[in-house]
Scaffold this motif. Structure first.
Motif, mmCIF file in Angstrom:
data_model
loop_
_atom_site.group_PDB
_atom_site.id
_atom_site.type_symbol
_atom_site.label_atom_id
_atom_site.label_comp_id
_atom_site.label_asym_id
_atom_site.label_seq_id
_atom_site.Cartn_x
_atom_site.Cartn_y
_atom_site.Cartn_z
ATOM 1 N N THR A 1 0.838 -1.196 0.000
ATOM 2 C CA THR A 1 0.000 0.000 0.000
ATOM 3 C C THR A 1 0.872 1.245 0.000
ATOM 4 N N VAL A 2 0.270 2.346 -0.443
ATOM 5 C CA VAL A 2 0.847 3.681 -0.263
ATOM 6 C C VAL A 2 -0.195 4.480 0.505
ATOM 7 N N ASP A 3 0.221 5.088 1.609
ATOM 8 C CA ASP A 3 -0.711 5.784 2.489
ATOM 9 C C ASP A 3 -0.549 7.299 2.389
ATOM 10 N N TYR A 4 -1.690 7.983 2.422
ATOM 11 C CA TYR A 4 -1.740 9.446 2.436
ATOM 12 C C TYR A 4 -2.674 9.888 3.555
ATOM 13 N N HIS A 5 -2.609 11.162 3.869
ATOM 14 C CA HIS A 5 -3.676 11.770 4.659
ATOM 15 C C HIS A 5 -4.120 13.034 3.937
ATOM 16 N N THR A 6 -5.411 13.270 3.965
ATOM 17 C CA THR A 6 -5.996 14.498 3.418
ATOM 18 C C THR A 6 -6.618 15.258 4.572
ATOM 19 N N ALA A 7 -6.000 16.365 4.948
ATOM 20 C CA ALA A 7 -6.488 17.171 6.078
ATOM 21 C C ALA A 7 -6.683 16.319 7.326
ATOM 22 N N GLY A 8 -5.802 15.333 7.503
ATOM 23 C CA GLY A 8 -5.831 14.514 8.708
ATOM 24 C C GLY A 8 -6.534 13.183 8.568
ATOM 25 N N GLU A 9 -7.331 13.000 7.525
ATOM 26 C CA GLU A 9 -8.068 11.744 7.338
ATOM 27 C C GLU A 9 -7.221 10.779 6.518
ATOM 28 N N PRO A 10 -6.993 9.544 7.015
ATOM 29 C CA PRO A 10 -6.114 8.619 6.304
ATOM 30 C C PRO A 10 -6.741 8.089 5.020
ATOM 31 N N PHE A 11 -5.868 7.716 4.087
ATOM 32 C CA PHE A 11 -6.317 7.050 2.876
ATOM 33 C C PHE A 11 -5.236 6.078 2.429
ATOM 34 N N GLY B 1 -5.431 11.884 -6.395
ATOM 35 C CA GLY B 1 -4.888 12.822 -7.363
ATOM 36 C C GLY B 1 -3.425 13.116 -7.101
ATOM 37 N N VAL B 2 -3.098 13.368 -5.828
ATOM 38 C CA VAL B 2 -1.710 13.659 -5.471
ATOM 39 C C VAL B 2 -0.844 12.415 -5.687
ATOM 40 N N TRP B 3 -1.374 11.235 -5.315
ATOM 41 C CA TRP B 3 -0.641 9.971 -5.537
ATOM 42 C C TRP B 3 -0.346 9.761 -7.015
ATOM 43 N N ALA B 4 -1.330 10.029 -7.883
ATOM 44 C CA ALA B 4 -1.139 9.826 -9.315
ATOM 45 C C ALA B 4 -0.028 10.714 -9.863
ATOM 46 N N VAL B 5 0.064 11.937 -9.346
ATOM 47 C CA VAL B 5 1.138 12.841 -9.769
ATOM 48 C C VAL B 5 2.467 12.417 -9.148
ATOM 49 N N ASP B 6 2.450 12.078 -7.853
ATOM 50 C CA ASP B 6 3.683 11.685 -7.166
ATOM 51 C C ASP B 6 4.343 10.484 -7.830
ATOM 52 N N MET C 1 -19.594 26.633 -4.885
ATOM 53 C CA MET C 1 -20.601 26.118 -5.814
ATOM 54 C C MET C 1 -20.302 26.621 -7.215
ATOM 55 N N LEU C 2 -20.441 25.727 -8.189
ATOM 56 C CA LEU C 2 -20.372 26.099 -9.590
ATOM 57 C C LEU C 2 -21.766 25.960 -10.178
ATOM 58 N N GLU C 3 -21.897 25.948 -11.467
ATOM 59 C CA GLU C 3 -23.216 25.823 -12.090
ATOM 60 C C GLU C 3 -23.678 24.364 -12.075
ATOM 61 N N GLY C 4 -25.012 24.210 -12.056
ATOM 62 C CA GLY C 4 -25.587 22.877 -12.188
ATOM 63 C C GLY C 4 -25.380 21.983 -10.995
ATOM 64 N N GLY C 5 -25.183 22.547 -9.810
ATOM 65 C CA GLY C 5 -24.994 21.742 -8.610
ATOM 66 C C GLY C 5 -23.602 21.172 -8.450
ATOM 67 N N VAL C 6 -22.696 21.495 -9.366
ATOM 68 C CA VAL C 6 -21.320 21.007 -9.272
ATOM 69 C C VAL C 6 -20.582 21.799 -8.195
ATOM 70 N N THR C 7 -19.780 21.103 -7.413
ATOM 71 C CA THR C 7 -19.030 21.746 -6.338
ATOM 72 C C THR C 7 -17.542 21.474 -6.504
ATOM 73 N N GLU C 8 -16.749 22.366 -5.913
ATOM 74 C CA GLU C 8 -15.307 22.173 -5.833
ATOM 75 C C GLU C 8 -14.868 22.342 -4.386
ATOM 76 N N VAL C 9 -13.955 21.474 -3.966
ATOM 77 C CA VAL C 9 -13.430 21.511 -2.599
ATOM 78 C C VAL C 9 -11.912 21.457 -2.683
ATOM 79 N N THR C 10 -11.249 22.418 -2.037
ATOM 80 C CA THR C 10 -9.793 22.512 -2.099
ATOM 81 C C THR C 10 -9.182 22.235 -0.734
ATOM 82 N N GLY C 11 -8.088 21.457 -0.739
ATOM 83 C CA GLY C 11 -7.359 21.150 0.485
ATOM 84 C C GLY C 11 -5.971 20.658 0.154
ATOM 85 N N THR C 12 -5.391 19.900 1.059
ATOM 86 C CA THR C 12 -4.052 19.351 0.846
ATOM 87 C C THR C 12 -4.048 17.866 1.180
ATOM 88 N N ALA C 13 -3.140 17.143 0.538
ATOM 89 C CA ALA C 13 -2.936 15.725 0.825
ATOM 90 C C ALA C 13 -1.447 15.438 0.813
#
Length: 339
Positions: A6-16, A110-115, A305-317
């Motif tokens: 496995t490769v482990d990450y955390h996003t804003a403290g939550e493990p993945f 996303g960050v894993w795919a780039v890393d 919020m964007l158009e059509g109910g689409v949302t964007e959320v920004t953070g770090t991983a």
């Protein structure tokens, strides 16, 4: 001796915890789409929080249960995409089973795919990583500067408000619950309505309230999604409180209790999408405004919020480790246990 890498990450403290199935030699999952593969691993007669036993589910149990994991662990199996429009697909899992959406997981992936070089990225600029998840296609745009990753933005499937002010009786009193779908179904309630605040000290009570609300809404029609049973039913309960607005929009703190009492250490990516839809319908979040969404651990996502109910959320991983977990055939604990 069985080995799972496995490769482990955390996003804003939550493990993945990431398992790339193809190179890891994991059992193949039948299905033409990620949604079909998710239904396969859940199994006939199973549910997202009560899957049937199977070869791949034994791997999930191994990685999420003690002594190799813990009750707060989260992860995903990387599988083929639905078509050439996405870079890969993922099956999200947690201690109780599988979920149809996971914003923090998509951000980590996303960050894993780039890393790992799976998706090329510039030293300065953005790299979109398209991911097929059981609820649809999402994008994690990885932000780069001076040769390193500086953040990641998760664009979710459209969010849909299901119902407002649904009365729910709990042991803390009557709650008025809002329901929204954002890749998974979320119920949102103001913590103060139950005499609670969003704090670490209050976590046992917050978890109990979340479990009671989820159970009470098990058959509520507003939890049904037009996409079918896989996307229906309350996945998470968001208990939130107001903080002073910023110059850019509302500011809230929340704890999301999901599955059977699991606590999201981050502000919850898809849960933030659900909150954005509800705030927009309330007129509290206009064009160009952001929600500053804080977790019980103090980490932050920024949502819009964007158009059509689409949302964007920004953070770090961030990457936390790489592991080769083994199972000794003579180990009586097998895939482990949960306390």
């Amino acid at each position: 001796m069985i080995t799972v890498r496995t490769v482990d990450y955390h996003t804003a403290g939550e493990p993945f915890r990431i398992v790339d199935c193809a190179p890891s030699g994991m059992p193949p999952v039948p299905g033409d789409t990620v949604a079909e593969r998710c239904a396969t691993v859940i199994g006939p007669g199973g549910s997202g929080t009560a899957p049937r036993r199977g070869a791949l589910d034994d791997v999930r149990r191994l990685l999420v249960q003690e002594p190799r994991g813990h009750a707060g662990m989260y992860g995903g199996f990387v599988v083929p995409a639905d078509d050439d429009g996405a870079h890969f697909g993922v099956l999200f899992w947690h201690k109780d089973g599988y979920s149809t959406a996971c914003g923090h997981g998509a951000m980590a992936l996303g960050v894993w795919a780039v890393d790992t070089g799976r998706v090329a990225a510039p030293d300065d600029g953005d790299a979109p990583v398209r991911i097929d998840v059981p609820s649809g296609r999402v994008t994690a745009t990885v932000h780069r500067g001076a040769g390193r990753t500086t953040g990641v933005t998760f664009r979710n499937v459209p969010a849909l408000v299901g119902a407002r002010k649904v009365p729910v009786a709990t042991s803390f009193g009557l709650a008025e619950v809002d329901i929204a779908h954002a890749g998974a179904c979320y119920a949102a309630v103001r913590a103060r309505d139950l005499g609670l605040d969003v704090s670490r000290a209050a976590l046992p009570a917050l978890v109990r309230a979340g479990q009671e609300i989820r159970a009470a809404l098990a058959t509520h029609p507003a939890t049904w999604h037009p996409g079918g049973p896989l996307l229906s039913g309350v996945y998470g309960v968001i208990l939130h409180e107001e903080l002073p607005d910023t110059p850019f929009g509302p500011h809230q703190r929340n704890v999301t209790v999901f599955a059977d009492g699991q606590i999201d250490r981050s502000p919850c990516g898809s849960g933030t999408s659900a909150r954005l839809a509800l705030l927009a319908e309330d007129g509290r979040l206009g064009p160009g405004e952001d929600l500053l969404h804080e977790s019980v651990t103090g980490t932050v996502f920024t949502g819009r919020m964007l158009e059509g109910g689409v949302t964007e959320v920004t953070g770090t991983a961030h990457r936390t480790g790489e592991h080769a977990f083994v199972v000794d055939p003579h180990d009586a604990l097998g895939t482990g246990f949960l306390l």
